[in-house]
Design an enzyme around this catalytic site. Structure first.
Site, short mmCIF file in Angstrom:
data_model
loop_
_atom_site.label_atom_id
_atom_site.label_comp_id
_atom_site.label_asym_id
_atom_site.label_seq_id
_atom_site.Cartn_x
_atom_site.Cartn_y
_atom_site.Cartn_z
N SER A 101 6.50 -2.13 9.14
CA SER A 101 7.65 -2.23 10.03
C SER A 101 8.91 -2.19 9.17
CB SER A 101 7.62 -3.53 10.85
OG SER A 101 8.78 -3.61 11.66
N TYR A 151 2.96 9.75 -0.36
CA TYR A 151 4.02 9.10 0.41
C TYR A 151 5.40 9.36 -0.18
CZ TYR A 151 0.33 6.25 2.63
OH TYR A 151 -0.78 5.82 3.31
N SER A 204 -10.61 6.23 0.89
CA SER A 204 -9.85 6.19 2.13
C SER A 204 -10.31 7.33 3.03
CB SER A 204 -8.35 6.32 1.83
OG SER A 204 -7.58 6.33 3.02
N LEU A 219 -1.92 -0.94 14.66
CA LEU A 219 -1.30 -1.08 15.97
C LEU A 219 -1.27 0.26 16.71
CD1 LEU A 219 1.63 -3.42 14.90
CD2 LEU A 219 -0.57 -4.08 15.88
N ILE A 236 8.28 -7.79 10.74
CA ILE A 236 7.62 -8.03 9.45
C ILE A 236 7.13 -9.48 9.40
CG2 ILE A 236 7.97 -8.23 6.96
CD1 ILE A 236 9.96 -5.87 7.19
N ASP A 281 0.83 -1.20 0.00
CA ASP A 281 0.00 0.00 0.00
C ASP A 281 0.86 1.25 0.00
OD1 ASP A 281 -2.77 1.28 0.53
OD2 ASP A 281 -1.48 2.15 2.08
#
Length: 284
Positions: free
Chosen positions: A240, A56, A146, A197, A246, A51
């Site tokens: 991560s 980004y 999104s 998380l 990962i 993703d």
């Protein structure tokens, strides 16, 4: 007994196509060699959904990595997003074409509207039309949204030819928008969870409920949280930079959470800690 939430599996979407049951987030990973190394580890671990987003700043690095690592293009699912500054028909078309060039691919598996905010509500529909055209032109296989709430999705559904297949929202045990999740379930729109998380917030990862379940299952805290997301039929997008984590984040098979454990984790919603901005404040 077959595990319907096996991380090697896929979910059937409302357009008849499938999407991997777990994905790998790449937000804030912009260093070329670092991202290439991370993608290699993630791919070899089993991750197939990567993703990204135009905002980004790493689409080209991902495209380069796929070629350098000689990953078959049809063996990975690439998702990107149209930046909120490109929320007009013309800019959306240009954004998709630019993402294609950066990813060095003939197609993008999925393109999402990154954020619902627009200057005029009709711009949101104009962008969706541009995305629908990209599907018809076979530049994009599927489209979604999104950070959309129920009201934003309703606006799209009232004015679309192609339904969104996915709504990517912030979702973890200490924050999730139950109304939006239930509405998407009713409309057969799959939820993807970013910040699964909660950016490693101690209110979540050091919570006694999570820690005790992890000890009883002989699993890590992150594995319990991600399994909770999977069992809600939501696609988690953990990220991560560390090989150990990962691999751990993909290794969610061979155990499950009981109904009681799921309900106990659900109670953490009362903590109501949100990492990102609240899209409910964005008008239709």
């Amino acid at each position: 007994m077959e595990d319907k939430y096996d991380t090697h599996g896929t979910i059937l979407l409302n357009n008849g196509l499938t999407i991997p049951r777990i994905g790998f987030g790449t937000y804030q990973i912009r260093k070329k060699l670092e991202l290439e190394k991370i993608m290699k580890i993630a791919y070899e671990t089993g991750f197939r959904l990567f993703d990204t987003a135009s905002a980004y700043g790493n689409e080209k690095i991902i495209g380069d990595a796929i070629k350098k690592l000689k990953i078959p293009r049809n063996d990975v699912f690439i998702s990107t997003k149209i930046y909120e500054g490109d929320m007009t028909y013309e800019k959306a078309k240009s954004s998709i074409d630019l993402s294609l060039r950066k990813l060095q691919s003939e197609y993008i598996d999925m393109v999402l509207i990154h954020w619902p905010e627009v200057e005029k509500s009709e711009d949101r529909i104009a962008v969706w039309k541009a995305m629908e055209e990209s599907v018809e032109e076979k530049k994009v296989r599927m489209i979604g949204v999104s950070n959309f709430c129920k009201k934003h999705i309703e606006h799209i559904l009232q004015n679309c030819k192609i339904k969104p297949v996915v709504n990517q929202i912030e979702c973890n045990p200490i924050y999730y928008d139950e109304d939006t999740i239930k509405y998407c379930e009713e409309k057969n729109i799959i939820i993807q969870a970013y910040c699964p998380l909660a950016e490693w917030n101690p209110k979540l990862v050091k919570n006694d409920i999570i820690i005790n379940i992890a000890k009883n299952k002989n699993k890590s805290v992150s594995q319990i949280i991600l399994r909770w997301i999977l069992q809600r039929n939501i696609i988690p997008l953990p990220k991560s930079k560390h090989e150990e984590y990962i691999k751990q984040n993909f290794d969610l098979n061979g155990f499950s959470l009981t109904d009681e454990e799921m309900e106990n984790i659900n109670t953490l919603r009362s903590i109501n800690y949100k990492v990102d901005d609240d899209p409910n404040e964005v008008p239709v």
